[in-house]
Design an enzyme around this catalytic site. Structure first.
Site, mmCIF file in Angstrom:
data_model
loop_
_atom_site.group_PDB
_atom_site.id
_atom_site.type_symbol
_atom_site.label_atom_id
_atom_site.label_comp_id
_atom_site.label_asym_id
_atom_site.label_seq_id
_atom_site.Cartn_x
_atom_site.Cartn_y
_atom_site.Cartn_z
ATOM 1 N N LYS A 54 37.100 45.830 55.642
ATOM 2 C CA LYS A 54 38.187 46.102 54.755
ATOM 3 C C LYS A 54 37.463 45.547 53.071
ATOM 4 O O LYS A 54 36.779 44.490 53.150
ATOM 5 C CB LYS A 54 39.396 45.278 54.767
ATOM 6 C CG LYS A 54 40.336 45.387 53.644
ATOM 7 C CD LYS A 54 41.313 46.402 53.996
ATOM 8 C CE LYS A 54 42.337 47.042 52.764
ATOM 9 N NZ LYS A 54 41.579 48.025 51.814
ATOM 10 N N LYS B 207 32.281 46.858 52.280
ATOM 11 C CA LYS B 207 32.194 46.913 50.968
ATOM 12 C C LYS B 207 31.247 48.263 50.647
ATOM 13 O O LYS B 207 30.520 48.436 51.386
ATOM 14 C CB LYS B 207 31.516 45.610 50.166
ATOM 15 C CG LYS B 207 31.809 45.736 48.617
ATOM 16 C CD LYS B 207 33.051 45.192 48.322
ATOM 17 C CE LYS B 207 33.274 45.131 46.786
ATOM 18 N NZ LYS B 207 34.532 43.939 46.404
ATOM 19 N N SER C 147 46.182 44.431 49.278
ATOM 20 C CA SER C 147 45.770 45.726 50.055
ATOM 21 C C SER C 147 46.498 45.571 51.538
ATOM 22 O O SER C 147 46.688 46.646 52.254
ATOM 23 C CB SER C 147 44.266 45.878 49.967
ATOM 24 O OG SER C 147 43.837 46.522 48.644
ATOM 25 N N LYS D 148 36.828 36.267 52.620
ATOM 26 C CA LYS D 148 38.137 36.239 51.866
ATOM 27 C C LYS D 148 39.355 36.542 53.039
ATOM 28 O O LYS D 148 40.358 36.010 53.156
ATOM 29 C CB LYS D 148 38.292 37.445 51.020
ATOM 30 C CG LYS D 148 37.767 37.012 49.762
ATOM 31 C CD LYS D 148 37.743 38.302 48.667
ATOM 32 C CE LYS D 148 36.603 38.388 47.809
ATOM 33 N NZ LYS D 148 36.860 39.003 46.550
HETATM 34 N N1 LIG Z 1 39.879 45.045 41.295
HETATM 35 C C1 LIG Z 1 40.268 44.239 42.135
HETATM 36 O O1 LIG Z 1 40.968 44.296 42.803
HETATM 37 C C2 LIG Z 1 39.263 43.001 42.520
HETATM 38 C C3 LIG Z 1 38.164 42.798 41.479
HETATM 39 N N2 LIG Z 1 37.474 41.775 41.788
HETATM 40 C C4 LIG Z 1 36.343 41.518 41.139
HETATM 41 O O2 LIG Z 1 36.882 41.046 39.839
HETATM 42 C C5 LIG Z 1 35.367 41.394 38.812
HETATM 43 C C6 LIG Z 1 36.102 42.452 37.795
HETATM 44 O O3 LIG Z 1 36.646 43.530 38.648
HETATM 45 P P1 LIG Z 1 37.758 44.524 37.907
HETATM 46 O O4 LIG Z 1 38.550 43.825 37.027
HETATM 47 O O5 LIG Z 1 38.272 45.417 39.046
HETATM 48 O O6 LIG Z 1 36.643 45.470 37.125
HETATM 49 P P2 LIG Z 1 36.817 46.517 35.818
HETATM 50 O O7 LIG Z 1 35.929 47.527 35.958
HETATM 51 O O8 LIG Z 1 38.138 46.742 35.869
HETATM 52 O O9 LIG Z 1 36.597 45.573 34.802
HETATM 53 C C7 LIG Z 1 35.130 44.788 34.479
HETATM 54 C C8 LIG Z 1 35.318 44.133 33.113
HETATM 55 O O10 LIG Z 1 34.066 43.515 33.172
HETATM 56 C C9 LIG Z 1 33.385 43.600 31.680
HETATM 57 N N3 LIG Z 1 32.014 43.466 31.962
HETATM 58 C C10 LIG Z 1 31.134 44.081 32.613
HETATM 59 N N4 LIG Z 1 29.867 43.588 32.436
HETATM 60 C C11 LIG Z 1 30.283 42.383 31.541
HETATM 61 C C12 LIG Z 1 29.277 41.468 31.157
HETATM 62 N N5 LIG Z 1 28.018 41.472 31.190
HETATM 63 N N6 LIG Z 1 29.805 40.509 30.294
HETATM 64 C C13 LIG Z 1 31.177 40.531 30.193
HETATM 65 N N7 LIG Z 1 31.994 41.354 30.531
HETATM 66 C C14 LIG Z 1 31.496 42.459 31.409
HETATM 67 C C15 LIG Z 1 33.863 45.005 31.367
HETATM 68 O O11 LIG Z 1 33.706 45.601 30.265
HETATM 69 C C16 LIG Z 1 35.431 44.953 31.997
HETATM 70 O O12 LIG Z 1 36.236 44.427 30.784
HETATM 71 C C17 LIG Z 1 34.591 42.078 39.927
HETATM 72 O O13 LIG Z 1 33.488 40.789 40.336
HETATM 73 C C18 LIG Z 1 35.312 42.370 40.879
HETATM 74 O O14 LIG Z 1 34.499 42.405 42.202
HETATM 75 C C19 LIG Z 1 37.850 40.852 43.051
HETATM 76 C C20 LIG Z 1 38.797 41.249 43.768
HETATM 77 C C21 LIG Z 1 39.628 42.243 43.624
HETATM 78 O O1 LIG Z 2 41.695 45.398 48.054
HETATM 79 C C1 LIG Z 2 40.635 45.255 49.017
HETATM 80 O O2 LIG Z 2 40.701 45.576 49.960
HETATM 81 C C2 LIG Z 2 39.311 44.847 48.403
HETATM 82 C C3 LIG Z 2 39.146 44.089 47.282
HETATM 83 C C4 LIG Z 2 37.738 43.862 46.942
HETATM 84 O O3 LIG Z 2 37.037 44.561 46.909
HETATM 85 C C5 LIG Z 2 37.316 42.356 46.911
HETATM 86 O O4 LIG Z 2 38.267 41.621 46.897
HETATM 87 O O5 LIG Z 2 36.435 42.109 46.141
#
Ligand SMILES: NC(=O)C1=CN([C@@H]2O[C@H](COP(=O)(O)OP(=O)(O)OC[C@H]3O[C@@H](n4cnc5c(N)ncnc54)[C@H](O)[C@@H]3O)[C@@H](O)[C@H]2O)C=CC1
Ligand SMILES: O=C(O)CCC(=O)C(=O)O
Length: 416
Positions: free
Chosen positions: A72, A108, A350, A96
């Site tokens: 997952k 992933k 999820s 996780k």
């Molecule tokens: N979306 C999810 O359900 C999950 C996300 N994550 C992690 O959280 C982090 C963010 O993911 P999301 O919010 O989903 O992505 P997203 O694509 O929605 O947002 C990413 C954010 O980071 C910013 N960003 C990109 N490069 C940057 C940099 N060099 N410096 C500062 N800001 C920067 C972008 O402008 C945007 O605001 C990632 O590491 C992701 O793997 C972890 C668990 C679950």
């Molecule tokens: O919601 C999921 O199954 C995975 C979320 C994820 O990619 C993460 O935790 O980095």
């Protein structure tokens, strides 16, 4: 950054997995099994672009370990995706799931692309092409994708539709993070941020800092970062800094979070609308109580760790802090809630989505939140307990908790 600092996230995670297994008394055979994913598929995806030309994209799907159950984890669309990164991300997913005691191993995916430069229809063709390319390897009882960086519920909907067409039956359980009308779960969109708020509460309690007026800086204003800013602001904390890929905003009196949420674009960009911004590196070093990296890997390194002033770091992002920086910060007394614990809210909800799809009966948002809280608070206590009783840093403690279930499952299956 020191000359010797290792920024390869796969090698760094292997170092900690090795140490965690040694501390738990496992042999090197177990490390040999768990240091790499069991399977990694590289695919080439031809996409007809709007100008009529064909562009071929490279994508990956890694499945780390399926001893516990199906794998997952999310799919990331980003120009910087590499095979090693996807492998590391799949290992973190296993951890996780182990920490949260979910019946999964980690997987992933990623595609090297820049969605900010693609049209809606090009993104649809890419998402469907990716599913066709990986369809043999994935499925509701095999490997279940979800959103990650620059992917969202619309992309999950296209992927689910494509998979259902290939299989010729409706398969909502193939993917999570879907729109609610297609079998998505209430609370999935905000789950990662909700989980981080729960971890901030626990960390504040350990440090005896009240949440009211605690000063928070958040790097990244996308799915994780923007909802977190909203929740922290609503809870009475002071969000004094946020950043995105363009730059950062800082105001020690607190930012106008509602305005920023209203103006952000669909990729989490907002600071480009302002003058006098800081860089997204400078924001990390401003005075605050809680720092939340919620963007990408390797943001806190030996180069800036000494200058970080927060007393609590809660890692919403995957892999934001290097091992050298982890040591520097831990030695300074900073409480780090590591990624494999702090960002597990997404995969936990999820899992709830997948359970609801399998049973065909759906829960309210309140039910989802209550269940999420139970799982994450227990996970925090388990990790904190290993940290304090075994005298190891929070990252190693989290790996020790997270690796145990898949190691045991692999042993019972006779793989080791
Ligand atoms: N979306 C999810 O359900 C999950 C996300 N994550 C992690 O959280 C982090 C963010 O993911 P999301 O919010 O989903 O992505 P997203 O694509 O929605 O947002 C990413 C954010 O980071 C910013 N960003 C990109 N490069 C940057 C940099 N060099 N410096 C500062 N800001 C920067 C972008 O402008 C945007 O605001 C990632 O590491 C992701 O793997 C972890 C668990 C679950
Ligand atoms: O919601 C999921 O199954 C995975 C979320 C994820 O990619 C993460 O935790 O980095």
């Amino acid at each position: 950054m020191s000359n010797t600092e290792n920024l390869n996230v796969l090698q760094s995670t292997q170092t900690v997995i090795h140490e965690a297994l040694k501390r738990l008394g496992y042999s090197d055979d177990m490390y040999e099994l768990l240091k790499e994913p069991l399977r990694v598929l590289t695919v080439r995806i031809p996409v007809r672009m709007d100008d009529g030309k064909v562009k071929v994209f490279t994508g990956y799907r890694a499945q780390h370990n399926d001893a516990v159950g199906p794998t997952k984890g999310g799919v990331r669309f980003h120009p910087g995706v590499t095979e090693d990164e996807v492998k590391a991300l799949s290992i973190w997913m296993s951890l996780k799931c182990g920490i949260s005691d979910l019946p999964y191993g980690g997987g992933k995916g990623g595609i090297i692309c820049d969605p900010r430069e693609m049209s809606f229809r090009e993104l649809e063709r890419l998402s469907r092409g990716y599913v066709r390319a990986i369809s043999q390897l994935v499925g509701p009882a095999k490997d279940i994708p979800a959103p990650d960086v620059m992917t969202n519920s619309q992309i999950m909907a296209w992927m689910m539709d494509e998979y259902s067409r290939i299989r010729e039956y409706d398969s909502p359980g193939f993917i999570t993070g879907k729109p609610i009308v297609l079998g998505g779960s209430h609370g999935r969109e905000t789950a990662t941020a909700k989980g981080v708020t729960l971890m901030i509460d626990k960390a504040l309690q350990k440090k005896s800092i009240p949440l009211q007026d605690a000063r928070v800086i958040i790097q990244g204003f996308g799915n994780a970062g923007s909802y977190l800013a909203k929740f922290m602001h609503e809870a009475g904390a002071r969000v004094i800094g946020i950043s995105d890929v363009h730059g950062a905003l800082y105001n020690p009196d607190g930012l106008d979070i509602e305005y920023l949420l209203d103006r952000r674009d669909s990729f989490g960009g907002v600071t480009n609308l302002f003058k006098n911004t800081l860089t997204n590196k400078e924001i990390l070093e401003q005075d605050c109580d809680i720092l939340v990296p919620a963007a990408i890997e390797n943001q806190i390194t030996s180069e800036n760790a000494d200058r970080i002033k927060a007393s609590i770091i809660v890692e919403a992002a995957n892999g934001p802090t290097t091992l050298e920086a982890t040591k520097t910060l831990t030695d300074k007394g900073v409480l780090i809630v590591p990624d494999v614990l702090a960002s597990s809210g997404g995969v936990i909800v999820s899992y709830f989505e997948w359970v609801q799809n399998n049973q065909g009966y759906y829960w309210t948002e309140e039910e989802v939140h209550a269940k999420l809280q139970i799982v994450m608070e227990k996970s925090f206590e388990n990790v904190y307990n290993v940290h304090s009783t075994r005298g190891v840093d929070m990252r190693l403690a989290a790996y020790m908790v997270g690796v145990r279930k898949m190691a045991e499952a692999s042993r019972f299956r006779g793989w080791i």
